[in-house]
Design an enzyme around this catalytic site. Structure first.
Site, PDB file in Angstrom:
ATOM      1  N   SER A 153       0.874  -1.169   0.000  1.00 57.70           N
ATOM      2  CA  SER A 153       0.000   0.000   0.000  1.00 57.70           C
ATOM      3  C   SER A 153       0.914   1.222   0.000  1.00 57.70           C
ATOM      4  O   SER A 153       2.096   1.117   0.351  1.00 57.70           O
ATOM      5  CB  SER A 153      -0.854  -0.031   1.270  1.00 57.70           C
ATOM      6  OG  SER A 153      -1.416   1.234   1.530  1.00 57.70           O
ATOM      7  N   TYR A 197      -2.197  -1.017  10.254  1.00 63.15           N
ATOM      8  CA  TYR A 197      -2.271  -1.373   8.829  1.00 63.15           C
ATOM      9  C   TYR A 197      -0.980  -0.931   8.133  1.00 63.15           C
ATOM     10  O   TYR A 197      -0.348  -1.723   7.420  1.00 63.15           O
ATOM     11  CB  TYR A 197      -3.495  -0.703   8.189  1.00 63.15           C
ATOM     12  CG  TYR A 197      -3.639  -0.970   6.704  1.00 63.15           C
ATOM     13  CD1 TYR A 197      -4.201  -2.163   6.238  1.00 63.15           C
ATOM     14  CD2 TYR A 197      -3.232  -0.028   5.758  1.00 63.15           C
ATOM     15  CE1 TYR A 197      -4.347  -2.408   4.876  1.00 63.15           C
ATOM     16  CE2 TYR A 197      -3.375  -0.258   4.397  1.00 63.15           C
ATOM     17  CZ  TYR A 197      -3.930  -1.447   3.965  1.00 63.15           C
ATOM     18  OH  TYR A 197      -4.060  -1.688   2.613  1.00 63.15           O
TER      19      TYR A 197
HETATM   20  N1  LIG Z   1      -8.699  -1.191  -2.262  1.00 63.84           N
HETATM   21  C1  LIG Z   1      -7.699  -0.350  -2.146  1.00 63.84           C
HETATM   22  O1  LIG Z   1      -7.852   0.863  -2.420  1.00 63.84           O
HETATM   23  C2  LIG Z   1      -6.356  -0.831  -1.692  1.00 63.84           C
HETATM   24  C3  LIG Z   1      -5.296   0.094  -1.661  1.00 63.84           C
HETATM   25  C4  LIG Z   1      -4.031  -0.338  -1.249  1.00 63.84           C
HETATM   26  C5  LIG Z   1      -3.835  -1.666  -0.884  1.00 63.84           C
HETATM   27  N2  LIG Z   1      -4.891  -2.539  -0.921  1.00 63.84           N
HETATM   28  C6  LIG Z   1      -4.612  -3.943  -0.569  1.00 63.84           C
HETATM   29  O2  LIG Z   1      -5.156  -4.779  -1.568  1.00 63.84           O
HETATM   30  C7  LIG Z   1      -5.532  -6.044  -0.998  1.00 63.84           C
HETATM   31  C8  LIG Z   1      -6.978  -6.338  -1.343  1.00 63.84           C
HETATM   32  O3  LIG Z   1      -7.779  -5.334  -0.770  1.00 63.84           O
HETATM   33  P1  LIG Z   1      -9.307  -5.107  -1.168  1.00 63.84           P
HETATM   34  O4  LIG Z   1      -9.493  -3.647  -1.264  1.00 63.84           O
HETATM   35  O5  LIG Z   1      -9.688  -5.994  -2.288  1.00 63.84           O
HETATM   36  O6  LIG Z   1      -9.992  -5.593   0.195  1.00 63.84           O
HETATM   37  P2  LIG Z   1     -11.375  -6.330   0.498  1.00 63.84           P
HETATM   38  O7  LIG Z   1     -12.383  -6.025  -0.568  1.00 63.84           O
HETATM   39  O8  LIG Z   1     -11.672  -6.012   1.899  1.00 63.84           O
HETATM   40  O9  LIG Z   1     -10.974  -7.874   0.356  1.00 63.84           O
HETATM   41  C9  LIG Z   1     -10.081  -8.431   1.275  1.00 63.84           C
HETATM   42  C10 LIG Z   1     -10.118  -9.926   1.149  1.00 63.84           C
HETATM   43  O10 LIG Z   1      -9.301 -10.472   2.192  1.00 63.84           O
HETATM   44  C11 LIG Z   1     -10.020 -11.510   2.820  1.00 63.84           C
HETATM   45  N3  LIG Z   1      -9.665 -11.700   4.227  1.00 63.84           N
HETATM   46  C12 LIG Z   1      -9.716 -10.790   5.225  1.00 63.84           C
HETATM   47  N4  LIG Z   1      -9.409 -11.371   6.389  1.00 63.84           N
HETATM   48  C13 LIG Z   1      -9.175 -12.680   6.122  1.00 63.84           C
HETATM   49  C14 LIG Z   1      -8.851 -13.800   6.928  1.00 63.84           C
HETATM   50  N5  LIG Z   1      -8.744 -13.714   8.269  1.00 63.84           N
HETATM   51  N6  LIG Z   1      -8.666 -15.006   6.330  1.00 63.84           N
HETATM   52  C15 LIG Z   1      -8.817 -15.129   5.002  1.00 63.84           C
HETATM   53  N7  LIG Z   1      -9.154 -14.108   4.186  1.00 63.84           N
HETATM   54  C16 LIG Z   1      -9.326 -12.898   4.748  1.00 63.84           C
HETATM   55  C17 LIG Z   1     -11.477 -11.064   2.727  1.00 63.84           C
HETATM   56  O11 LIG Z   1     -12.316 -12.161   2.953  1.00 63.84           O
HETATM   57  P3  LIG Z   1     -13.897 -11.964   3.165  1.00 63.84           P
HETATM   58  O12 LIG Z   1     -14.405 -11.776   1.792  1.00 63.84           O
HETATM   59  O13 LIG Z   1     -14.323 -13.218   3.777  1.00 63.84           O
HETATM   60  O14 LIG Z   1     -14.069 -10.750   4.011  1.00 63.84           O
HETATM   61  C18 LIG Z   1     -11.522 -10.503   1.320  1.00 63.84           C
HETATM   62  O15 LIG Z   1     -11.740 -11.512   0.374  1.00 63.84           O
HETATM   63  C19 LIG Z   1      -5.277  -5.909   0.504  1.00 63.84           C
HETATM   64  O16 LIG Z   1      -4.015  -6.454   0.800  1.00 63.84           O
HETATM   65  C20 LIG Z   1      -5.242  -4.401   0.733  1.00 63.84           C
HETATM   66  O17 LIG Z   1      -4.473  -4.064   1.861  1.00 63.84           O
HETATM   67  C21 LIG Z   1      -6.135  -2.147  -1.315  1.00 63.84           C
END
Ligand SMILES: NC(=O)c1ccc[n+]([C@@H]2O[C@H](COP(=O)([O-])OP(=O)(O)OC[C@H]3O[C@@H](n4cnc5c(N)ncnc54)[C@H](OP(=O)(O)O)[C@@H]3O)[C@@H](O)[C@H]2O)c1
Length: 247
Positions: free
Chosen positions: A152, A165
């Site tokens: 991130s 985070y």
């Molecule tokens: N979106 C952004 O703007 C952004 C920016 C920078 C970095 N990121 C990074 O990109 C990655 C994906 O983020 P996202 O935005 O797609 O997030 P998201 O929509 O919240 O999806 C996160 C995923 O991680 C899974 N997860 C969370 N806790 C877990 C656990 N204990 N065991 C197994 N799976 C688990 C969730 O499962 P459930 O579906 O069951 O909840 C979900 O499928 C992350 O590493 C995040 O830090 C995102």
């Protein structure tokens, strides 16, 4: 950089995606399958994983597999058992996308609870550490393996209120760099992606007041995810690359 990804770029590859039931991880699983990979869908909510599975099957892409696993409670033995299962079913791994993460609560440093700190460090760092240790032998069996972590912007530049985070993403980038250096003479390359602001549930939680329509969708940031998983990137290692570089 413009990535031009052939439709068969991942043909025959076996790729594990964590957090494959939602957000970026779901889209990555679909895109990898669309480009020919057999995708192993790991996550904690079985219903969501089944939806990803059904979408892949409905499109006629290679049949995926599902591994339900809550990374918050999983032990070293759970990851070793998981690696055994993957090994006996597929024999190797060509790629892993460490994508699952928790955001936690954005708050002043002195108000971060020990429970929040432990949960985030467990899911975002320790789980990836244990999983990577367990699956390294399977990655060594591939001719060209790609291990991708997810960072991130706050993983290389600290920011007020992003607390655990941000610290967990610094640790993620550290793990990526240590592994990349250690594996520099192997067939395993190790990189990280910084997705940048992307339209998902996590982003909406962090920025509830913003207009989500202005954000890129997970599909729009896929070219980098595909490039780093394909053999086109086989000489790239130890990098954290922005999916949305500043122009
Ligand atoms: N979106 C952004 O703007 C952004 C920016 C920078 C970095 N990121 C990074 O990109 C990655 C994906 O983020 P996202 O935005 O797609 O997030 P998201 O929509 O919240 O999806 C996160 C995923 O991680 C899974 N997860 C969370 N806790 C877990 C656990 N204990 N065991 C197994 N799976 C688990 C969730 O499962 P459930 O579906 O069951 O909840 C979900 O499928 C992350 O590493 C995040 O830090 C995102």
């Amino acid at each position: 950089m413009n990535y031009s990804i052939p439709s068969d770029a991942l043909q025959g590859k076996i790729i594990l995606v964590t957090g494959a039931g939602d957000g970026i991880g779901k889209q990555a699983a679909l895109s990898y399958a669309q480009h020919g990979a057999t995708v192993i869908l790991l996550g904690r909510t079985v219903k969501k994983l089944e939806q990803t599975y059904d979408e892949i099957e409905a499109q006629g892409f290679p049949q995926p597999a599902i591994i339900p696993l809550d990374m918050k409670g999983a032990s070293k033995q759970n990851y070793l058992d998981m690696a055994d299962t993957i090994g006996s079913q597929f024999g190797r791994l060509d790629g892993v996308l460490h994508n699952a993460s928790l955001l936690g609560v954005l708050s002043p440093f002195d108000q971060i609870s020990e429970a929040t700190y432990d949960d985030l460090m467990q899911v975002n760092v320790k789980a990836q550490f244990l999983m990577t240790q367990a699956i390294l032998p399977l990655l060594h069996k591939s001719n060209h393996a790609s291990l991708i972590f997810t960072s991130s912007t706050v993983g290389h530049s600290g920011r007020a209120f992003w607390g655990t985070y941000a610290m967990s993403k610094f640790a993620t980038e550290g793990m990526m760099q240590v592994l990349a250096d250690e594996l520099s003479d192997s067939h395993i390359r190790v990189n990280a992606i910084n997705p940048g602001g992307t339209r998902t549930g996590m982003r909406a939680k962090a920025y509830p007041a913003e207009d989500a329509d202005l954000l890129k969708t997970p599909l729009e940031i896929m070219p980098l995810y595909l490039y780093l998983m394909s053999n086109q990137s086989q000489d790239i290692t130890g990098q954290c690359i922005d999916a949305q570089p500043k122009k």
